[in-house]
Enzyme design. Sequence first.
Site, PDB file in Angstrom:
ATOM      1  CG  HIS A 207      -0.786  -0.402  -6.330  1.00 26.87           C
ATOM      2  ND1 HIS A 207      -1.483  -0.390  -6.899  1.00 26.87           N
ATOM      3  CD2 HIS A 207       0.410  -0.291  -7.837  1.00 26.87           C
ATOM      4  CE1 HIS A 207      -1.204  -1.406  -7.857  1.00 26.87           C
ATOM      5  NE2 HIS A 207       0.392  -1.704  -8.476  1.00 26.87           N
ATOM      6  CG  HIS A 246      -9.805   1.511 -10.047  1.00 24.45           C
ATOM      7  ND1 HIS A 246      -9.186   1.772 -11.365  1.00 24.45           N
ATOM      8  CD2 HIS A 246      -8.645   0.845  -9.774  1.00 24.45           C
ATOM      9  CE1 HIS A 246      -8.164   0.719 -11.710  1.00 24.45           C
ATOM     10  NE2 HIS A 246      -7.918   0.218 -10.749  1.00 24.45           N
ATOM     11  CG  ASP A 302      -6.613  -3.829  -3.008  1.00 25.05           C
ATOM     12  OD1 ASP A 302      -6.440  -5.061  -3.030  1.00 25.05           O
ATOM     13  OD2 ASP A 302      -6.501  -3.131  -3.562  1.00 25.05           O
TER      14      ASP A 302
HETATM   15  N1  CMC Z   1     -11.859   8.213  -0.531  1.00 23.55           N
HETATM   16  C1  CMC Z   1     -12.324   9.472   0.405  1.00 23.55           C
HETATM   17  N2  CMC Z   1     -12.566  10.006  -0.364  1.00 23.55           N
HETATM   18  C2  CMC Z   1     -11.386   9.650  -1.604  1.00 23.55           C
HETATM   19  C3  CMC Z   1     -10.727   8.390  -2.595  1.00 23.55           C
HETATM   20  C4  CMC Z   1     -11.268   7.403  -1.205  1.00 23.55           C
HETATM   21  N3  CMC Z   1     -11.293   6.723  -1.173  1.00 23.55           N
HETATM   22  N4  CMC Z   1     -10.729   8.550  -3.875  1.00 23.55           N
HETATM   23  C5  CMC Z   1     -10.751   8.945  -4.585  1.00 23.55           C
HETATM   24  N5  CMC Z   1     -11.319   9.910  -3.839  1.00 23.55           N
HETATM   25  C6  CMC Z   1     -12.040  11.301  -3.163  1.00 23.55           C
HETATM   26  C7  CMC Z   1     -10.826  12.468  -3.582  1.00 23.55           C
HETATM   27  O1  CMC Z   1     -10.073  13.022  -2.634  1.00 23.55           O
HETATM   28  C8  CMC Z   1     -11.056  13.541  -4.869  1.00 23.55           C
HETATM   29  O2  CMC Z   1     -11.863  14.729  -4.300  1.00 23.55           O
HETATM   30  P1  CMC Z   1     -11.547  15.620  -4.186  1.00 23.55           P
HETATM   31  O3  CMC Z   1     -12.149  15.968  -6.178  1.00 23.55           O
HETATM   32  O4  CMC Z   1     -12.910  16.660  -3.496  1.00 23.55           O
HETATM   33  O5  CMC Z   1     -10.296  16.605  -4.637  1.00 23.55           O
HETATM   34  C9  CMC Z   1     -11.554  12.873  -5.863  1.00 23.55           C
HETATM   35  O6  CMC Z   1     -11.858  11.800  -5.229  1.00 23.55           O
HETATM   36  C10 CMC Z   1     -10.697  12.225  -7.210  1.00 23.55           C
HETATM   37  O7  CMC Z   1      -9.755  11.315  -6.050  1.00 23.55           O
HETATM   38  P2  CMC Z   1      -8.091  11.038  -7.170  1.00 23.55           P
HETATM   39  O8  CMC Z   1      -7.090  11.499  -5.560  1.00 23.55           O
HETATM   40  O9  CMC Z   1      -7.945  12.165  -8.114  1.00 23.55           O
HETATM   41  O10 CMC Z   1      -8.634   9.680  -7.591  1.00 23.55           O
HETATM   42  P3  CMC Z   1      -7.139   8.967  -8.159  1.00 23.55           P
HETATM   43  O11 CMC Z   1      -7.515   8.404  -9.376  1.00 23.55           O
HETATM   44  O12 CMC Z   1      -6.457   9.799  -7.425  1.00 23.55           O
HETATM   45  O13 CMC Z   1      -7.534   7.516  -7.404  1.00 23.55           O
HETATM   46  C11 CMC Z   1      -7.072   5.694  -5.552  1.00 23.55           C
HETATM   47  C12 CMC Z   1      -6.933   7.000  -6.980  1.00 23.55           C
HETATM   48  C13 CMC Z   1      -7.134   4.138  -5.571  1.00 23.55           C
HETATM   49  C14 CMC Z   1      -5.929   6.001  -5.083  1.00 23.55           C
HETATM   50  C15 CMC Z   1      -7.977   6.136  -4.409  1.00 23.55           C
HETATM   51  O14 CMC Z   1      -9.342   6.424  -4.942  1.00 23.55           O
HETATM   52  C16 CMC Z   1      -7.619   5.978  -3.369  1.00 23.55           C
HETATM   53  O15 CMC Z   1      -6.422   6.364  -2.454  1.00 23.55           O
HETATM   54  N6  CMC Z   1      -8.321   4.710  -2.893  1.00 23.55           N
HETATM   55  C17 CMC Z   1      -8.185   4.505  -1.899  1.00 23.55           C
HETATM   56  C18 CMC Z   1      -6.736   3.106  -2.190  1.00 23.55           C
HETATM   57  C19 CMC Z   1      -7.203   2.015  -2.550  1.00 23.55           C
HETATM   58  O16 CMC Z   1      -7.924   1.511  -2.246  1.00 23.55           O
HETATM   59  N7  CMC Z   1      -6.173   1.400  -3.507  1.00 23.55           N
HETATM   60  C20 CMC Z   1      -7.008   0.186  -4.087  1.00 23.55           C
HETATM   61  C21 CMC Z   1      -6.960   1.119  -5.778  1.00 23.55           C
HETATM   62  S1  CMC Z   1      -7.536  -1.115  -6.790  1.00 23.55           S
HETATM   63  C22 CMC Z   1      -6.298  -1.818  -6.958  1.00 23.55           C
HETATM   64  C23 CMC Z   1      -4.940  -1.300  -7.111  1.00 23.55           C
HETATM   65  O17 CMC Z   1      -5.087  -0.594  -7.660  1.00 23.55           O
HETATM   66  O18 CMC Z   1      -4.012  -1.752  -6.098  1.00 23.55           O
END
Ligand code: CMC
Length: 367
Positions: A207, A246, A302
């Site tokens: 986050h 996201h 971010d």
């Molecule tokens: N790098 C690599 N793979 C990713 C990433 C990433 N940053 N984000 C998602 N994926 C992959 C994930 O492994 C999954 O792959 P598979 O379908 O093969 O298992 C697929 O994409 C779907 O991901 P998800 O985990 O279901 O996505 P989510 O909606 O649960 O997670 C997130 C959203 C923001 C937590 C995630 O994208 C992430 O961890 N990003 C990196 C951390 C980040 O930048 N966070 C800031 C978010 S924006 C501001 C805020 O909220 O604070």
Amino acid sequence: DRGILRYRGYPIEQLAERSTFIETAHLLIHGELPTSTELDEWSEELVTQSTLPENIKHFIEGFQRDAHPMGMFLSAVGALSTFYPDSKNVLDGGSRQTQITRLIAKVPTIAAYAHRYRTDAPYVSPDPNLSFVGNFMNMLNGHPPGGSESQYRPHPELERALDILFILHADHEQNCSTSAMRGIGSSQADPFVSLAGAAAALYGPLHGGANEAVLRMLAEIGSVSNITGFIKRVKDGERRLMGFGHRVYKSYDPRAKVIKETAYRVFEVTGKNPLLDIALELERIALEDDYFVSRRLYPNVDFYSGLIYEAMGFDAGMFPVLFAIGRTAGWVAQWQEMLKDKEQRIARPRQLYVGENDREYIPMDQR
Ligand code: CMC
């Protein structure tokens, strides 16, 4: 899907270009942009409330000098609850407004002093003659009155950039920390402890801690030539590309676009952040790679914010704290909205238990 973010109907792009953070905070809390008189009154109230109780300063001084500033920040915000017992009166609209003003006014002062304390620098009091953001920058970088140092003046371009970042971070529907604020607040806990809980949720690297994690990731990659190897590790599931992806934005994050433009204006003042080339190349490669394209992963808010913060002289630990200052406006607005909702009850997610059914206690010697 169309990458839209609006606060109370106003597109984020227009607010970033034409509004200020405190005007935007008023919009979120009251539903409308302030008139000139309302803005003057709101600014005045924020100035009046921006000082810290002496004991909160001592509380901050109780931390180790190398303590993470986000830990200091959320602890100090929670501790404010003990100074304002009137904040328990959460069902009283007048009291709520007082606490909202206190929180928005005091979080920059806490953040600035956490930063000063870690760098062994003395407390700088709020200056009523400066803008909200100018005052924050002065508390971070200025000097206490009476010393021999020349007076610090925030650079207008950097002051504006920080104002824009606070606007962009101010609110975003039911993100993890805002849901925490509502969840804690639904028990009618006071807003200081509720906000401490929200800040704790923000602290995590998935986050608000992501901006800090992006910078550390870029530094770890170290050079453009190492990007291909790093991307491979991400695709192999060994690493996460921080600042990408996201839960809601699956085409692009409109805030990332504004932040990228802001970054270039900041770099004209500060000089280019050496990690920018790595970030740009990382983004270019990722946006062409099927792994990211098929999962609809784009740069989020971010990805570039940390580069701006670092160019402005903040160390990475302060990045989530800066996020928290902006998000405080959204947290308190959502907290108030929740308490005004007559149908609101205590938050209680339903649990579907799938473990063992009814069974007899087993004495220790029979396990
Ligand atoms: N790098 C690599 N793979 C990713 C990433 C990433 N940053 N984000 C998602 N994926 C992959 C994930 O492994 C999954 O792959 P598979 O379908 O093969 O298992 C697929 O994409 C779907 O991901 P998800 O985990 O279901 O996505 P989510 O909606 O649960 O997670 C997130 C959203 C923001 C937590 C995630 O994208 C992430 O961890 N990003 C990196 C951390 C980040 O930048 N966070 C800031 C978010 S924006 C501001 C805020 O909220 O604070």
